[in-house]
Structures are given as structure tokens and as C-alpha cells.
Design a protein around this motif. Structure first.
Motif, PDB file in Angstrom:
ATOM      1  N   VAL B 516       7.517  -2.638   2.273  1.00  0.00           N
ATOM      2  CA  VAL B 516       6.172  -3.200   2.113  1.00  0.00           C
ATOM      3  C   VAL B 516       5.760  -3.918   3.396  1.00  0.00           C
ATOM      4  CG1 VAL B 516       4.825  -4.952   0.878  1.00  0.00           C
ATOM      5  CG2 VAL B 516       6.288  -3.393  -0.396  1.00  0.00           C
ATOM      6  N   GLU B 517       6.679  -4.688   3.959  1.00  0.00           N
ATOM      7  CA  GLU B 517       6.342  -5.417   5.189  1.00  0.00           C
ATOM      8  C   GLU B 517       5.967  -4.449   6.310  1.00  0.00           C
ATOM      9  OE1 GLU B 517       9.579  -8.045   6.101  1.00  0.00           O
ATOM     10  OE2 GLU B 517       9.040  -9.468   4.523  1.00  0.00           O
ATOM     11  N   LEU B 520       2.598  -2.918   5.559  1.00  0.00           N
ATOM     12  CA  LEU B 520       1.524  -3.900   5.734  1.00  0.00           C
ATOM     13  C   LEU B 520       1.233  -4.138   7.215  1.00  0.00           C
ATOM     14  CD1 LEU B 520       2.327  -6.594   3.014  1.00  0.00           C
ATOM     15  CD2 LEU B 520       0.140  -5.422   3.290  1.00  0.00           C
ATOM     16  N   LYS B 521       2.289  -4.152   8.023  1.00  0.00           N
ATOM     17  CA  LYS B 521       2.091  -4.407   9.460  1.00  0.00           C
ATOM     18  C   LYS B 521       1.229  -3.328  10.104  1.00  0.00           C
ATOM     19  CE  LYS B 521       6.320  -6.980  10.505  1.00  0.00           C
ATOM     20  NZ  LYS B 521       7.674  -6.826  11.057  1.00  0.00           N
ATOM     21  N   VAL B 531      -5.279  -8.329   1.424  1.00  0.00           N
ATOM     22  CA  VAL B 531      -4.290  -7.848   0.446  1.00  0.00           C
ATOM     23  C   VAL B 531      -3.270  -8.945   0.163  1.00  0.00           C
ATOM     24  CG1 VAL B 531      -2.381  -6.228   0.133  1.00  0.00           C
ATOM     25  CG2 VAL B 531      -4.569  -5.400   0.997  1.00  0.00           C
ATOM     26  N   LEU B 560     -10.162  -3.328  -1.487  1.00  0.00           N
ATOM     27  CA  LEU B 560      -9.972  -1.960  -1.967  1.00  0.00           C
ATOM     28  C   LEU B 560      -9.491  -1.064  -0.829  1.00  0.00           C
ATOM     29  CD1 LEU B 560     -10.129   0.233  -4.068  1.00  0.00           C
ATOM     30  CD2 LEU B 560     -12.552   0.533  -3.525  1.00  0.00           C
ATOM     31  N   ARG B 563      -5.874  -1.871  -0.114  1.00  0.00           N
ATOM     32  CA  ARG B 563      -4.960  -1.351  -1.140  1.00  0.00           C
ATOM     33  C   ARG B 563      -4.794   0.161  -1.009  1.00  0.00           C
ATOM     34  NH1 ARG B 563      -7.470  -4.428  -6.441  1.00  0.00           N
ATOM     35  NH2 ARG B 563      -6.189  -6.314  -6.405  1.00  0.00           N
ATOM     36  N   LEU B 564      -5.905   0.847  -0.758  1.00  0.00           N
ATOM     37  CA  LEU B 564      -5.825   2.312  -0.651  1.00  0.00           C
ATOM     38  C   LEU B 564      -5.029   2.732   0.585  1.00  0.00           C
ATOM     39  CD1 LEU B 564      -9.462   3.348  -1.700  1.00  0.00           C
ATOM     40  CD2 LEU B 564      -7.347   3.660  -3.011  1.00  0.00           C
ATOM     41  N   LEU B 566      -2.653   0.999   1.964  1.00  0.00           N
ATOM     42  CA  LEU B 566      -1.254   0.686   1.688  1.00  0.00           C
ATOM     43  C   LEU B 566      -0.656   1.727   0.733  1.00  0.00           C
ATOM     44  CD1 LEU B 566       0.847  -1.466   2.355  1.00  0.00           C
ATOM     45  CD2 LEU B 566       0.097  -2.743   0.355  1.00  0.00           C
ATOM     46  N   ARG B 567      -1.451   2.106  -0.239  1.00  0.00           N
ATOM     47  CA  ARG B 567      -0.998   3.141  -1.178  1.00  0.00           C
ATOM     48  C   ARG B 567      -0.648   4.427  -0.432  1.00  0.00           C
ATOM     49  NH1 ARG B 567      -2.482   7.701  -4.274  1.00  0.00           N
ATOM     50  NH2 ARG B 567      -3.735   8.215  -2.465  1.00  0.00           N
ATOM     51  N   LEU B 570       2.641   4.022   1.317  1.00  0.00           N
ATOM     52  CA  LEU B 570       3.819   3.948   0.441  1.00  0.00           C
ATOM     53  C   LEU B 570       4.078   5.264  -0.298  1.00  0.00           C
ATOM     54  CD1 LEU B 570       3.269   0.402  -1.144  1.00  0.00           C
ATOM     55  CD2 LEU B 570       5.034   1.034   0.513  1.00  0.00           C
TER      56      LEU B 570
END
Lengths: 80, 583
Positions: B516-517, B520-521, B531, B560, B563-564, B566-567, B570
């Protein structure tokens, strides 16, 4: 009938439960027929959950203590 | 005599020596301000840096430009003084004496001083096409600011003319570029980088938490920045005559009346350091009568707005209206000086096209009455009944000097502040430094925190400003909003394979965290920080928006998109493989 683009425009509010009942029903009608949007909703919800539970960018106490001490030392130094 | 009392300052008063050296005498405009010597000192510093000292533009041209500006503004006082100065310099005060190239620059200055809200990049480019350099254009912008400053002072003080205005200069000039009004985004001039220890910038960082773009762009003329910051220190940031809060309200109301979104947005943000909500600031800028102020404060703001927006209607009666409220001549003088300083800052900002340091929370519009106004909501959407601030007691103790109480607050909030700064900066090391900046700044301004927002939100606002300042230093002059369009537009999810039911179970907690980190970076900072505040820190949309200086819809839009993104990042780890097993 709403389109995928319409759905995406409301996705943020839908995820945060910030849409009116009537809009929510329309969105869920769309979801019932659209697998792509189903996947996006499900995976975005899981993304949020993963971030929430991740403990990311946590500062361990051992790292935090000296920083806090340094801040307070600077403040006390200025006071003195 | 002008409208206000005067007093003797003695022959040795240094600013008067400066004026004597340039003008040959001390103009009445400054003699009318002897009640507040520090204000005269500030004006002397500004005039020296912008007018008296020789830079790119010839002195005669500068005086001619000021004269054209004074005539366009209808300032009899400044026209008389300017005309006399040209005579002293052995030059004519006739517009016909200007070469076409000089006339272009003079017209630019006049338009900036009189119709600044219609300035655009096109005006700068057209003037630059006449062969004027960036340095010369900046000098012209500063002159326009100084001209407005002096005209406002002379009207507000009712300064008696030192010299009669020649009859042929008594009416408004016809000099005008006349370009179409249009939206345009700055900055129009390039800036050079200043050393990080440049004293005025350090002063601004200490007092405002950051260096506004308005000053960074003027780095081509460091002496002007020095003088402006000194003028702000002496005129705006003092508390001994008018209260600083009253003066800051004048700045907001006058900037609002001038439709200067930049100055309103920046100052509203600065005032959050004192615990004044941005919403309150915007109300003052939009229509101070709706901001719940006292009658005295409203009359004071009426005075300032009239002086700046309708100087032709201004008279001794306006001064008397303040006297009837019990204001002293010193306080009235300071109100005039703050109004003039705001005119200066507004004019310079419009001239150089400084881009907002913060997204303005509200934009300006003209209402049906054709009156300049800001639009603002009566209240935030979804505003909740606020529970009492859990930090209130500790804050009260810390304000009373209890350092242990402040230490508890530091410990309580440090992780969230750190995470917010990682969100903004993407670097744990920088975030640790930013965390120190944040708490030191919070302590410095703690006495001014009035509890109008939650302490935690106030702290996050300071952290946000500290983080933005570091980002600016990392990439000067770039807009922080350069990361492309917001919202779902322009971003279409590409990964549309279903995810496993329990993606977190696919790997150990430490691995998930690291993943996640890393993902996110890779997000642009403006999405990452949103987020983190919403999905990790669980802040409400309203609190997160307030801390980041955004409107709630903009925050939701960024959330939004973040989040998208990041999704998407991932998905390769958590999507089912085509055979139905996690990838």
C-alpha cells in the motif's frame, strides 16, 4: 437507464453512501446488469478497506519519541 | 491640513530626509501621517525601492507613468506632485513627449492601476513585444501598485496638494490598451530562485507559514520584496493602534471589493493560523455586513471599501463617520494606510498574475446590481452538529503556558500529522522535518488560536501549509494542481478483473502495508493526501476539505480519483487470475 459513465460520475458518493434513495436505486439497477461496474465497485471498496487497515506510514514509538523530544526541546529553548 | 491631526517629528526623522533628498521637500501626503511614524517609514521604504532607486526604467519615464496613472485615477494631489517632479527633472508633463514604446508601457501601467481585474497575459505580452524585459515589466507593475497606494493615501487623508495640478492634466487620461477582457492564468513573469535564507521570505514563512507566490515572483527585484515585507510588518502586522484582526479584515474586504480572488484566498488561508475559519474570511470579503461583525467593524470596512472602490465619493464625512464610532485619528490613519497597502498588493498581484497558493474556496461574480461580490454558501453541505473539541482543555492549558499540555497534544497528533505530510511530500524523511515545522509553528501561533475550528483541523491546516511550502521549494513556480484533470473524467479504470474475496489474506500484514505504501507513493500528492486523510485517518469530507483548503466537492472529486488510481495499482496483486485464483 443510466450508463457506465453516469455510474462513474456518482461512484464517489455511492461508495460513501451520500446519494439520495432514488439515485441509489438507479445505480443499483445499473449494477445488477453491468459486471464491469460491479467489479469496480467491489474492488474500490476493497481498496478503501485495505488502506484503512494497512497501518501504512506508521511511525514506530521508537522513532517518534526522539522527534517529539526534539520538538519540545526546541520549544523549551525558545521559551528559555 | 488634511482630515487628521498632525504632529512634529523633528528634522532628524529619517524617512523625511529620504523624501527631502528625492523631492527636495517633504510632501504634505507624508506630513499628514505624522501621528504614526512607523507608517511613514514603511511608505518611505516602498517609495525608495520602487521609485527613488534607479533600476531598469529611466526616472523621467517612471514619473511620467505615475503622472498618467494619477490623472487616470483622478487624484488631483498626485497629479500636482507628479507634474512638479517632471518639472524638477527638466522634463515635460505632456503625454505627447512619450515615444510609442514608452506610451505602451505607460498604458499598461494605467490599465493595471485602473482596471486591474481585466488584466490578462495578453496585456503583458503586447507590452513585452515593444521590447520591454521582464525586469522592466515588473518595475512597471510595482509602479502601478505604488501609484495606487499613493492615490489611495492622498484621498483617504485629504492631503492638501503641494502644487496645483496643471489644467491640461486635470482629467482622466485617454491612454489605454483596450484589450478584450478575458480569463488568463499567470504568472505572466518568470521568477528567479532566491536563497532559502532570504530574510523577507524567512519572515513570511515565520508569520504566514509559507511564502506566497505573490512575493516569490517578484524575486527579480529583491529590494521591492524587502520593502513590501517591511511595509506589511509595520502597517499590517502590528497590534498597537488598530487591532491586527481589524486590519486583516480590511485587507479581506478591500480585496473582495476589488474581486481579487488571489489575495482573498491567500489571506483567508493565513487567517486559519489564528483559528479564523476560511468561511468567515470569505463572508467578510463577499459582504462584510453578513459576517456577523460589530457595527464599529462594519463601519470601518465600509470606510475602507469606499476609499478603495469609490474614491471620487470619499470625503471628510467618511472620516467623521469613524470618529463618531469613537475611533481616534491614529486609528483612522492606520485604516487608510492598510487600505492603501491592500490596493498596492492587489495591483501588483494582478500585474504579475501570481497564481493562487491555494485553490480559492469561492469565486467572484457580479450580482444583478453590478456590485462586486463573492459567492459563498451559508453553511457547508452536510454540516453536522459539532461535538466539543476533545483537545479544548489541553489547548487552554497550553495557551496559559503549560508546556506539558502542549507535549501531550504533540504526542496525540504527531502520527496523523506525519501521515498527512507523507501524503503531501511522499517522503518519510521530509515528513519528519515537516512535522517539526508544524508543531513549532503551532506553538508559535497558539495564542491566536480561537477555537473556531477543532484544534486537530487547525493543526492539519498548518501541516498542509508546511507541506505545500516544501513542495514549492522543491519545484518552484509550478502549480500544485498540474497533475491533470480531476474527478473521474480523463481517468478510466483499465483493470476490470474481479478481485479475490479476501485480498488481505493473500499476504502477510507487513507485506500488505509495504504494498500500500509503495502504491500510494506513486500517486500525485494531491490525491495521496486526500486518500490518507479520508480512508486512513477517517476524517469527514468537511474536516479534510477545511484542512486542505478545498471545497468539499473538489475534495470528493480528488478522493474518487485517488481511490481509483490506487485500485488500479493494487489490482495486479489482488485480482483473480483468469483461472479464478489470486494472481
Amino acid at each position: 437507464m443510466i450508463t457506465c459513465a453516469d455510474f462513474m460520475a456518482e461512484l464517489g458518493n455511492y461508495l460513501d453512501e451520500g446519494v439520495a434513495d432514488e439515485v441509489r436505486m438507479q445505480l443499483e439497477n445499473h449494477l445488477a446488469h453491468c459486471q464491469t461496474c460491479q467489479v469496480i465497485v467491489d474492488s474500490t471498496r476493497k481498496t478503501v478497506r485495505i488502506v484503512t487497515d494497512s497501518g501504512c506510514f506508521d511511525l514506530p514509538e521508537a522513532v517518534l519519541k526522539p522527534i517529539t523530544a526534539e520538538i519540545m526541546a526546541k520549544i523549551r529553548g525558545k521559551q528559555g | 491640513m488634511g482630515y487628521l491631526k498632525e504632529t512634529g517629528l523633528g528634522e532628524s526623522f529619517q524617512p523625511f530626509s529620504v523624501f527631502r533628498e528625492y523631492f527636495g521637500f517633504v510632501p504634505n501626503l507624508f506630513l499628514a501621517q505624522t501621528l504614526l511614524p512607523r507608517v511613514i517609514a514603511a511608505e518611505s521604504a516602498l517609495a525608495t525601492a520602487i521609485l527613488f532607486e534607479r533600476r531598469c526604467l529611466p526616472q523621467v519615464l517612471k514619473e511620467r507613468m505615475l503622472l498618467a496613472l494619477a490623472a487616470a485615477c483622478g487624484s488631483t494631489y498626485s497629479v500636482g506632485l507628479g507634474s512638479q517632479m517632471l518639472n524638477l527633472l527638466g522634463a515635460s508633463d505632456s503625454k505627447a513627449e512619450l515615444s510609442s514604446r514608452d506610451a505602451l508601457l505607460a498604458a499598461f501601467t494605467v490599465k493595471l492601476a485602473t482596471r486591474s481585474s481585466s488584466m490578462s497575459r495578453e496585456d503583458i505580452e503586447r507590452t513585452a513585444a515593444g521590447g520591454w524585459t521582464n525586469e522592466s515589466l515588473l518595475e512597471a507593475v510595482l509602479l502601478a501598485g505604488l501609484g495606487n497606494f499613493l492615490c489611495t493615501l492622498s484621498v483617504g487623508l485629504g492631503a492638501e496638494p503641494d502644487f496645483a495640478a496643471p489644467p491640461h492634466l486635470g482629467t482622466a487620461t485617454s491612454l489605454d490598451i483596450g484589450s478584450p477582457e478575458r480569463e488568463s492564468f499567470g504568472p505572466y513573469l518568470y521568477a528567479k530562485e532566491m536563497p532559502s535564507d532570504f530574510a523577507p521570505f524567512s519572515f513570511l514563512r515565520d508569520n504566514f507559514g509559507f511564502v506566497p507566490n505573490l512575493f516569490q515572483i517578484q524575486a527579480l527585484c529583491p529590494a521591492a520584496v524587502v520593502a513590501e515585507v517591511e511595509a506589511m510588518r509595520l502597517i499590517l502586522l502590528t497590534d498597537d493602534v488598530l487591532k491586527r484582526k481589524q486590519k486583516e479584515r480590511i485587507l479581506l474586504a478591500v480585496s473582495g471589493s476589488n474581486q481579487n480572488t488571489y489575495c482573498v484566498a491567500v489571506y483567508a488561508e493565513i487567517l486559519t493560523l489564528s483559528g479564523v475559519s476560511a468561511e468567515e474570511s470569505y463572508k467578510i470579503a463577499a459582504d462584510h455586513w453578513q459576517a456577523g461583525l460589530s457595527e464599529l467593524d462594519n463601519v470601518l470596512l465600509d470606510f475602507a471599501v469606499k476609499l478603495s472602490a469609490r474614491p471620487e465619493e470619499f470625503s471628510l464625512e467618511d472620516v467623521e463617520s469613524l470618529r463618531r464610532q469613537g475611533l481616534s485619528d491614529e486609528q483612522i490613519l492606520e485604516a487608510v494606510a492598510v487600505t492603501a497597502l491592500t490596493q498596492f498588493l492587489n495591483t501588483v498581484q494582478q500585474g504579475i498574475g501570481a497564481v493562487p497558493d491555494f485553490a480559492p474556496r469561492h469565486s467572484f461574480h457580479l450580482d444583478t446590481g453590478n456590485k462586486a461580490n463573492l459567492s459563498y454558501p451559508d453553511s457547508r453541505p452536510n454540516q453536522r452538529d459539532e461535538p466539543p473539541d476533545p483537545d479544548a482543555e489541553l489547548v487552554r492549558k497550553a495557551q496559559a503556558g503549560d508546556l506539558h499540555a502542549f507535549e501531550v497534544l504533540v504526542e496525540r497528533h504527531s502520527k496523523r500529522i506525519y501521515r498527512t505530510l507523507v501524503g503531501l511530500l511522499g517522503s518519510p524523511e521530509e515528513a519528519r522535518d515537516g512535522m517539526q515545522d508544524t508543531f513549532l509553528k503551532a506553538f508559535q501561533h497558539l495564542a491566536g488560536f480561537q477555537g473556531r475550528s477543532k484544534f486537530s483541523t487547525w493543526l492539519l491546516t498548518i501541516a498542509n501549509n508546511a507541506g505545500l511550502q516544501r513542495l514549492r521549494e522543491r519545484r518552484p513556480m509550478e502549480s500544485l494542481d498540474d497533475d491533470g484533470p480531476e474527478g473521474e473524467e480523463g481517468f478510466r479504470p483499465r483493470q476490470v478483473r474481479a478481485w479475490t474475496d479476501d485480498p488481505e489474506q493473500l499476504c502477510a500484514q507487513a507485506e500488505v502495508r509495504s504494498l500500500v505504501e509503495n502504491c500510494l507513493k506513486k500517486l500525485p500528492s494531491k490525491y495521496r493526501v486526500v486518500v490518507l486523510l479520508r480512508d486512513f485517518e477517517q476524517l469527514s469530507a468537511e474536516d479534510a476539505a477545511e484542512a486542505l483548503g478545498l471545497q468539499v466537492p473538489a475534495l470528493k472529486s480528488r478522493l474518487l480519483r485517488g481511490r481509483l488510481m490506487l485500485r488500479e495499482a493494487l489490482a495486479p496483486y489482488f485480482a483473480k487470475s483468469p483461472t479464478g485464483v489470486g494472481a
